[in-house]
Design an enzyme around this catalytic site. Structure first.
Site, PDB file in Angstrom:
ATOM      1  N   LEU A  79      11.037   1.550   6.926  1.00 43.40           N
ATOM      2  CA  LEU A  79      10.379   2.004   5.709  1.00 43.40           C
ATOM      3  C   LEU A  79      11.069   3.296   5.256  1.00 43.40           C
ATOM      4  O   LEU A  79      11.252   4.204   6.078  1.00 43.40           O
ATOM      5  CB  LEU A  79       8.891   2.276   5.970  1.00 43.40           C
ATOM      6  CG  LEU A  79       8.150   2.660   4.693  1.00 43.40           C
ATOM      7  CD1 LEU A  79       7.779   1.406   3.918  1.00 43.40           C
ATOM      8  CD2 LEU A  79       6.931   3.495   4.980  1.00 43.40           C
ATOM      9  N   TYR A  87       0.824  -1.201   0.000  1.00 43.25           N
ATOM     10  CA  TYR A  87       0.000   0.000   0.000  1.00 43.25           C
ATOM     11  C   TYR A  87       0.858   1.250   0.000  1.00 43.25           C
ATOM     12  O   TYR A  87       2.080   1.187   0.173  1.00 43.25           O
ATOM     13  CB  TYR A  87      -0.971   0.000   1.193  1.00 43.25           C
ATOM     14  CG  TYR A  87      -0.339   0.336   2.537  1.00 43.25           C
ATOM     15  CD1 TYR A  87       0.510  -0.568   3.185  1.00 43.25           C
ATOM     16  CD2 TYR A  87      -0.574   1.558   3.153  1.00 43.25           C
ATOM     17  CE1 TYR A  87       1.084  -0.256   4.411  1.00 43.25           C
ATOM     18  CE2 TYR A  87       0.001   1.875   4.388  1.00 43.25           C
ATOM     19  CZ  TYR A  87       0.822   0.965   5.013  1.00 43.25           C
ATOM     20  OH  TYR A  87       1.403   1.272   6.217  1.00 43.25           O
ATOM     21  N   GLU A 141      12.481   2.744  13.779  1.00 41.07           N
ATOM     22  CA  GLU A 141      11.500   3.773  13.405  1.00 41.07           C
ATOM     23  C   GLU A 141      10.347   3.705  14.387  1.00 41.07           C
ATOM     24  O   GLU A 141      10.440   3.056  15.417  1.00 41.07           O
ATOM     25  CB  GLU A 141      11.040   3.551  11.952  1.00 41.07           C
ATOM     26  CG  GLU A 141      10.444   2.180  11.696  1.00 41.07           C
ATOM     27  CD  GLU A 141      10.039   1.957  10.243  1.00 41.07           C
ATOM     28  OE1 GLU A 141       9.854   2.926   9.500  1.00 41.07           O
ATOM     29  OE2 GLU A 141       9.883   0.776   9.868  1.00 41.07           O
ATOM     30  N   HIS A 147      -0.629 -21.074  -0.251  1.00 42.85           N
ATOM     31  CA  HIS A 147       0.447 -20.097  -0.012  1.00 42.85           C
ATOM     32  C   HIS A 147       1.147 -19.676  -1.300  1.00 42.85           C
ATOM     33  O   HIS A 147       1.467 -18.511  -1.484  1.00 42.85           O
ATOM     34  CB  HIS A 147       1.478 -20.661   0.969  1.00 42.85           C
ATOM     35  CG  HIS A 147       0.973 -20.738   2.381  1.00 42.85           C
ATOM     36  ND1 HIS A 147      -0.078 -21.548   2.751  1.00 42.85           N
ATOM     37  CD2 HIS A 147       1.362 -20.089   3.503  1.00 42.85           C
ATOM     38  CE1 HIS A 147      -0.296 -21.408   4.044  1.00 42.85           C
ATOM     39  NE2 HIS A 147       0.550 -20.528   4.525  1.00 42.85           N
ATOM     40  N   ARG A 203       8.163   4.314  -4.666  1.00 49.84           N
ATOM     41  CA  ARG A 203       8.194   3.391  -3.517  1.00 49.84           C
ATOM     42  C   ARG A 203       7.195   2.263  -3.717  1.00 49.84           C
ATOM     43  O   ARG A 203       7.467   1.109  -3.364  1.00 49.84           O
ATOM     44  CB  ARG A 203       7.925   4.141  -2.206  1.00 49.84           C
ATOM     45  CG  ARG A 203       8.118   3.236  -0.992  1.00 49.84           C
ATOM     46  CD  ARG A 203       8.023   3.996   0.325  1.00 49.84           C
ATOM     47  NE  ARG A 203       6.707   4.567   0.521  1.00 49.84           N
ATOM     48  CZ  ARG A 203       6.394   5.382   1.522  1.00 49.84           C
ATOM     49  NH1 ARG A 203       7.311   5.731   2.409  1.00 49.84           N
ATOM     50  NH2 ARG A 203       5.171   5.855   1.641  1.00 49.84           N
ATOM     51  N   LYS A 223       6.331  -1.757   1.902  1.00 49.36           N
ATOM     52  CA  LYS A 223       5.143  -1.190   2.569  1.00 49.36           C
ATOM     53  C   LYS A 223       4.005  -2.206   2.478  1.00 49.36           C
ATOM     54  O   LYS A 223       3.066  -2.070   1.688  1.00 49.36           O
ATOM     55  CB  LYS A 223       4.787   0.175   1.963  1.00 49.36           C
ATOM     56  CG  LYS A 223       4.017   1.068   2.947  1.00 49.36           C
ATOM     57  CD  LYS A 223       4.076   2.515   2.533  1.00 49.36           C
ATOM     58  CE  LYS A 223       3.100   3.402   3.319  1.00 49.36           C
ATOM     59  NZ  LYS A 223       3.242   3.394   4.765  1.00 49.36           N
ATOM     60  N   ARG A 281      -7.380 -20.634  -1.455  1.00 51.86           N
ATOM     61  CA  ARG A 281      -6.312 -20.420  -0.485  1.00 51.86           C
ATOM     62  C   ARG A 281      -5.168 -21.411  -0.662  1.00 51.86           C
ATOM     63  O   ARG A 281      -5.364 -22.615  -0.555  1.00 51.86           O
ATOM     64  CB  ARG A 281      -6.858 -20.519   0.949  1.00 51.86           C
ATOM     65  CG  ARG A 281      -5.795 -20.181   1.994  1.00 51.86           C
ATOM     66  CD  ARG A 281      -6.296 -20.277   3.420  1.00 51.86           C
ATOM     67  NE  ARG A 281      -5.247 -19.903   4.358  1.00 51.86           N
ATOM     68  CZ  ARG A 281      -4.266 -20.711   4.744  1.00 51.86           C
ATOM     69  NH1 ARG A 281      -4.223 -21.948   4.322  1.00 51.86           N
ATOM     70  NH2 ARG A 281      -3.343 -20.278   5.581  1.00 51.86           N
TER      71      ARG A 281
HETATM   72  N1  PDD Z   1       2.705   5.058   7.443  1.00 52.79           N
HETATM   73  N2  PDD Z   1       7.451   3.909   8.867  1.00 52.79           N
HETATM   74  C1  PDD Z   1       6.309   3.201   8.931  1.00 52.79           C
HETATM   75  C2  PDD Z   1       6.333   1.852   9.558  1.00 52.79           C
HETATM   76  C3  PDD Z   1       5.111   3.755   8.415  1.00 52.79           C
HETATM   77  O1  PDD Z   1       3.971   3.041   8.455  1.00 52.79           O
HETATM   78  C4  PDD Z   1       5.127   5.071   7.867  1.00 52.79           C
HETATM   79  C5  PDD Z   1       3.900   5.730   7.304  1.00 52.79           C
HETATM   80  C6  PDD Z   1       6.342   5.767   7.832  1.00 52.79           C
HETATM   81  C7  PDD Z   1       6.462   7.158   7.241  1.00 52.79           C
HETATM   82  O2  PDD Z   1       6.465   7.124   5.827  1.00 52.79           O
HETATM   83  P1  PDD Z   1       5.917   8.360   4.960  1.00 52.79           P
HETATM   84  O3  PDD Z   1       6.646   9.554   5.424  1.00 52.79           O
HETATM   85  O4  PDD Z   1       6.235   7.992   3.577  1.00 52.79           O
HETATM   86  O5  PDD Z   1       4.437   8.456   5.246  1.00 52.79           O
HETATM   87  C8  PDD Z   1       7.487   5.149   8.334  1.00 52.79           C
HETATM   88  C9  PDD Z   1       1.472   5.504   6.845  1.00 52.79           C
HETATM   89  C10 PDD Z   1       1.207   6.960   6.970  1.00 52.79           C
HETATM   90  C11 PDD Z   1       0.340   4.626   7.315  1.00 52.79           C
HETATM   91  O6  PDD Z   1       0.559   3.435   7.436  1.00 52.79           O
HETATM   92  O7  PDD Z   1      -0.771   5.121   7.529  1.00 52.79           O
END
Ligand code: PDD
Length: 268
Positions: free
Chosen positions: A198, A31, A174, A100, A50, A142, A98
């Site tokens: 991320l 996503y 993070e 894997h 990304r 992501k 289903r």
């Molecule tokens: N998440 N690290 C993680 C684990 C995140 O889920 C996010 C953002 C970030 C920051 O990335 P960016 O600056 O590109 O938004 C870092 C989004 C906002 C979410 O899951 O809603």
């Protein structure tokens, strides 16, 4: 809210995905969350790049070209009256019995939705706790499979805090849904990109507007003695953390360097 689902624009309440969608069964998808200011998508190329990296990380072909994505995202924004919003898009490996292993034939499921961004002139500071980073070793993807992040954020909320700052082998990675910066003796520091974080687009923006900022590992001890801590994300921009594990960060007040970076971000 009007959403885009597999070629159609329809009210959120009417959007349906079959239960065999691999997003529902396995969390098999990726996503993006992209901010929109005044109806204009912010840093679209970076977010689409990304997305491309995440799709390639899970071996799923990108269903659309940049032009097609741009058209779909702008349609969703217009149909929801523009303004300041965030866009959420997700691509899953589609519907299959289903199993894997990947299905022979893949028709990805594509969903795009959008919510208003509630922006204020000066965001309120937040509080955080530290938690062991219990996630996998591909946090650069992501992935929609966010159970560890959800458990970590929930732990923060149950401790009366807003965010969990994650520690792996003694070093900051993070936040549960954000990147982390500290200010130490006037120097802005964030952990370097790796498979353990991320690569946040907001993180890149901060590095761009603060060229003296350093990408360096941050030990847990450095985090605890930092003068300022910030978390960054597309929906929450740059937020100051004024308490960590119930201890004041620096003076316990919003820091001067944060006020500077927020001003620069707003100008951008
Ligand atoms: N998440 N690290 C993680 C684990 C995140 O889920 C996010 C953002 C970030 C920051 O990335 P960016 O600056 O590109 O938004 C870092 C989004 C906002 C979410 O899951 O809603």
């Amino acid at each position: 809210m009007i959403v885009y689902l597999n070629g159609e624009f329809l009210p959120l309440e009417e959007a349906r995905v079959p239960v065999l969608d691999r997003g529902f069964i396995f969390g098999d998808g990726v996503y993006e969350v992209i901010p929109v200011y005044n109806g204009l998508i912010f840093k679209l190329a970076e977010h689409l790049q990304r997305l491309e990296n995440s799709l390639s990380g899970i071996k799923l072909a990108n269903p659309f070209t940049t032009e097609e994505w741009t058209g779909i995202l702008n349609s969703v924004i217009t149909r929801n009256d523009g303004g300041d919003r965030s866009i959420y898009l997700q691509v899953t490996r589609g519907i299959a019995k289903r199993d894997h292993q990947f299905p022979q034939v893949v028709n990805p499921t594509v969903l795009v939705m959008s919510n208003p961004l509630n922006r204020v002139a000066v965001p309120a500071p937040i509080t955080a706790i530290t938690c062991e980073d219990t996630r996998w070793k591909r946090c650069d993807i992501k992935s929609i499979a966010l159970l560890p992040n959800i458990l970590l954020r929930q732990a923060a909320v149950e401790a009366g805090a807003n965010e969990a700052i994650l520690i792996r082998d003694g070093f900051v990675t993070e936040g549960a849904a954000s990147n982390v910066f500290i200010v130490e003796n006037g120097v802005v520091i964030t952990p370097p990109k790796s498979n353990f974080i991320l690569p946040g687009i907001t993180r890149d923006i901060v590095l761009e507007i603060m060229p003296s900022a350093k990408e360096q590992n941050i030990s847990e001890a450095q985090l605890r003695s930092a003068d300022e801590i910030w978390v960054t994300s597309s929906t929450r921009e740059i937020l100051p953390v004024i308490s960590l594990d119930n201890q004041p960060v620096g003076t316990g007040e919003v820091g001067a360097v944060w006020s500077q970076v927020l001003e620069l971000y707003k100008q951008l």
